[in-house]
Design a protein around this motif. Structure first.
Motif, short mmCIF file in Angstrom:
data_model
loop_
_atom_site.label_atom_id
_atom_site.label_comp_id
_atom_site.label_asym_id
_atom_site.label_seq_id
_atom_site.Cartn_x
_atom_site.Cartn_y
_atom_site.Cartn_z
N LYS A 46 0.80 -1.22 0.00
CA LYS A 46 0.00 0.00 0.00
C LYS A 46 0.83 1.27 0.00
CE LYS A 46 -3.96 -2.19 0.55
NZ LYS A 46 -4.23 -3.02 -0.57
N GLY A 47 2.13 1.15 0.29
CA GLY A 47 2.96 2.34 0.33
C GLY A 47 2.92 3.04 1.68
N ASN A 48 2.38 2.39 2.71
CA ASN A 48 2.33 2.99 4.05
C ASN A 48 3.70 3.01 4.72
OD1 ASN A 48 -0.43 3.27 3.71
ND2 ASN A 48 -0.90 1.36 4.74
N SER A 49 4.62 2.24 4.19
CA SER A 49 5.98 2.20 4.71
C SER A 49 6.92 2.20 3.51
CB SER A 49 6.19 0.93 5.55
OG SER A 49 6.06 -0.22 4.74
N SER A 50 8.21 2.28 3.80
CA SER A 50 9.16 2.21 2.70
C SER A 50 9.20 0.79 2.15
CB SER A 50 10.56 2.62 3.17
OG SER A 50 11.12 1.61 3.99
N ILE A 51 9.68 0.64 0.94
CA ILE A 51 9.79 -0.69 0.34
C ILE A 51 10.74 -1.56 1.16
CG2 ILE A 51 10.64 -1.96 -1.69
CD1 ILE A 51 9.52 0.28 -3.42
N LEU A 52 11.82 -0.97 1.66
CA LEU A 52 12.77 -1.73 2.46
C LEU A 52 12.13 -2.25 3.74
CD1 LEU A 52 15.57 -2.87 2.89
CD2 LEU A 52 16.22 -0.69 3.92
N THR A 53 11.34 -1.41 4.39
CA THR A 53 10.65 -1.84 5.61
C THR A 53 9.69 -2.98 5.28
OG1 THR A 53 10.83 0.37 6.53
CG2 THR A 53 9.14 -1.06 7.48
N TRP A 54 8.97 -2.86 4.19
CA TRP A 54 8.05 -3.91 3.76
C TRP A 54 8.80 -5.21 3.49
CZ3 TRP A 54 7.23 -5.61 -1.57
CH2 TRP A 54 6.11 -6.44 -1.73
N LEU A 55 9.93 -5.12 2.78
CA LEU A 55 10.73 -6.31 2.48
C LEU A 55 11.30 -6.94 3.74
CD1 LEU A 55 12.61 -5.08 -0.71
CD2 LEU A 55 10.89 -6.89 -0.60
N CYS A 56 11.76 -6.12 4.68
CA CYS A 56 12.30 -6.68 5.93
C CYS A 56 11.20 -7.34 6.76
CB CYS A 56 13.02 -5.60 6.73
SG CYS A 56 14.64 -5.17 6.03
N GLY A 57 9.99 -6.81 6.68
CA GLY A 57 8.86 -7.46 7.34
C GLY A 57 8.60 -8.83 6.74
N ILE A 58 8.63 -8.92 5.42
CA ILE A 58 8.47 -10.21 4.75
C ILE A 58 9.62 -11.13 5.15
CG2 ILE A 58 8.47 -11.40 2.52
CD1 ILE A 58 7.10 -8.88 1.35
N ALA A 59 10.85 -10.61 5.15
CA ALA A 59 12.02 -11.41 5.49
C ALA A 59 11.90 -11.96 6.91
CB ALA A 59 13.29 -10.58 5.35
N LYS A 60 11.43 -11.13 7.83
CA LYS A 60 11.28 -11.59 9.21
C LYS A 60 10.26 -12.73 9.28
CE LYS A 60 10.55 -9.96 13.90
NZ LYS A 60 10.33 -8.79 14.75
N ASN A 61 9.17 -12.61 8.54
CA ASN A 61 8.17 -13.69 8.52
C ASN A 61 8.72 -14.95 7.87
OD1 ASN A 61 6.21 -12.18 9.83
ND2 ASN A 61 5.40 -11.35 7.92
N VAL A 62 9.50 -14.80 6.82
CA VAL A 62 10.15 -15.95 6.17
C VAL A 62 11.08 -16.64 7.16
CG1 VAL A 62 11.83 -16.59 4.37
CG2 VAL A 62 9.90 -15.10 3.81
N TRP A 63 11.84 -15.86 7.91
CA TRP A 63 12.76 -16.40 8.93
C TRP A 63 12.00 -17.15 10.00
CZ3 TRP A 63 16.85 -18.42 10.70
CH2 TRP A 63 17.30 -18.28 12.00
N LEU A 64 10.90 -16.55 10.52
CA LEU A 64 10.11 -17.22 11.57
C LEU A 64 9.48 -18.51 11.05
CD1 LEU A 64 8.46 -14.13 13.28
CD2 LEU A 64 10.33 -15.55 14.15
N LYS A 65 9.03 -18.50 9.80
CA LYS A 65 8.48 -19.73 9.20
C LYS A 65 9.57 -20.80 9.11
CE LYS A 65 6.10 -21.55 5.18
NZ LYS A 65 5.60 -21.28 3.84
N TYR A 66 10.76 -20.39 8.70
CA TYR A 66 11.88 -21.32 8.64
C TYR A 66 12.14 -21.93 10.02
CZ TYR A 66 16.54 -23.23 8.18
OH TYR A 66 17.62 -24.08 8.20
N ASN A 120 22.44 -0.40 8.03
CA ASN A 120 22.39 1.05 7.90
C ASN A 120 20.97 1.59 7.79
OD1 ASN A 120 24.93 2.07 8.25
ND2 ASN A 120 25.49 1.87 6.10
N LEU A 121 20.04 1.01 8.50
CA LEU A 121 18.66 1.49 8.47
C LEU A 121 18.51 2.65 9.45
CD1 LEU A 121 16.69 -1.88 8.47
CD2 LEU A 121 17.24 -0.42 6.53
N SER A 122 17.57 3.52 9.17
CA SER A 122 17.28 4.63 10.09
C SER A 122 16.55 4.07 11.31
CB SER A 122 16.42 5.68 9.40
OG SER A 122 15.11 5.19 9.20
N PHE A 123 16.52 4.86 12.38
CA PHE A 123 15.79 4.43 13.57
C PHE A 123 14.30 4.28 13.28
CE2 PHE A 123 19.57 6.49 15.56
CZ PHE A 123 20.06 5.36 16.19
N ALA A 124 13.77 5.12 12.43
CA ALA A 124 12.36 5.02 12.06
C ALA A 124 12.09 3.71 11.31
CB ALA A 124 11.94 6.22 11.20
N GLU A 125 12.96 3.35 10.37
CA GLU A 125 12.79 2.10 9.62
C GLU A 125 12.90 0.89 10.55
OE1 GLU A 125 14.48 3.16 5.19
OE2 GLU A 125 15.94 2.89 6.80
#
Length: 156
Positions: A46-66, A120-125
């Protein structure tokens, strides 16, 4: 479009997953799965966050599933992680020592430190990824740095 996103963010996603797995091969596999998942769900971004934040959210879920799927074969340090919640890295001894100190920290301090120092992510990200405020992330990072400095000074 996805090729551009991959070119821009794959290294950061890989480093994020490397901070979780401490295994380059596994981090690469999970990075590929993350981008596969991203392609599958790009229409829901939806664009509510940066693409990187969205990707890291997916990555975290992929890691937890693993973790869920491989609990019986994981080292003890990952056994209860879900309940609680490359570039080639050529480093000098001092940097390696600092990375070892960070790796020994408890979650979520370790995750904040890795995301800030390696990705090198920002504190907000970082706050968006972890689900905390930017201020909480800044304080957690500051306390993590204090622990590292105290540990290094103790050894000298």
């Amino acid at each position: 479009m996805i090729e551009e996103i991959y070119a821009l963010y794959s290294k950061k996603v890989f480093l994020f997953l490397l901070s979780k797995t401490n295994n380059e091969h596994l981090a690469e596999e999970l990075t590929q799965e993350t981008f596969f998942q991203a392609v599958q769900s790009i229409d829901r971004f939806k664009g509510n966050s940066s693409i990187l934040t969205w990707l890291c959210g997916i990555a975290k879920n992929v890691w937890l599933k693993y973790l869920r799927n491989h609990q019986e074969t994981l080292p003890m340090e990952y056994a209860d992680l879900e309940i609680a919640d490359s570039q080639d890295i050529n480093v000098q001894w001092e940097q390696k020592e600092i990375l070892q100190l960070i790796h020994a920290m408890n979650e979520p301090v370790r995750e904040v430190m890795y995301l800030r120092l390696i990705s090198n992510l920002s504190f907000a990200e970082i706050g968006e990824i972890i689900g905390k405020t930017e201020n909480w992330t800044r304080v957690t990072f500051f306390r993590g740095k204090q622990k590292i400095v105290k540990e290094i000074l103790k050894d000298e």
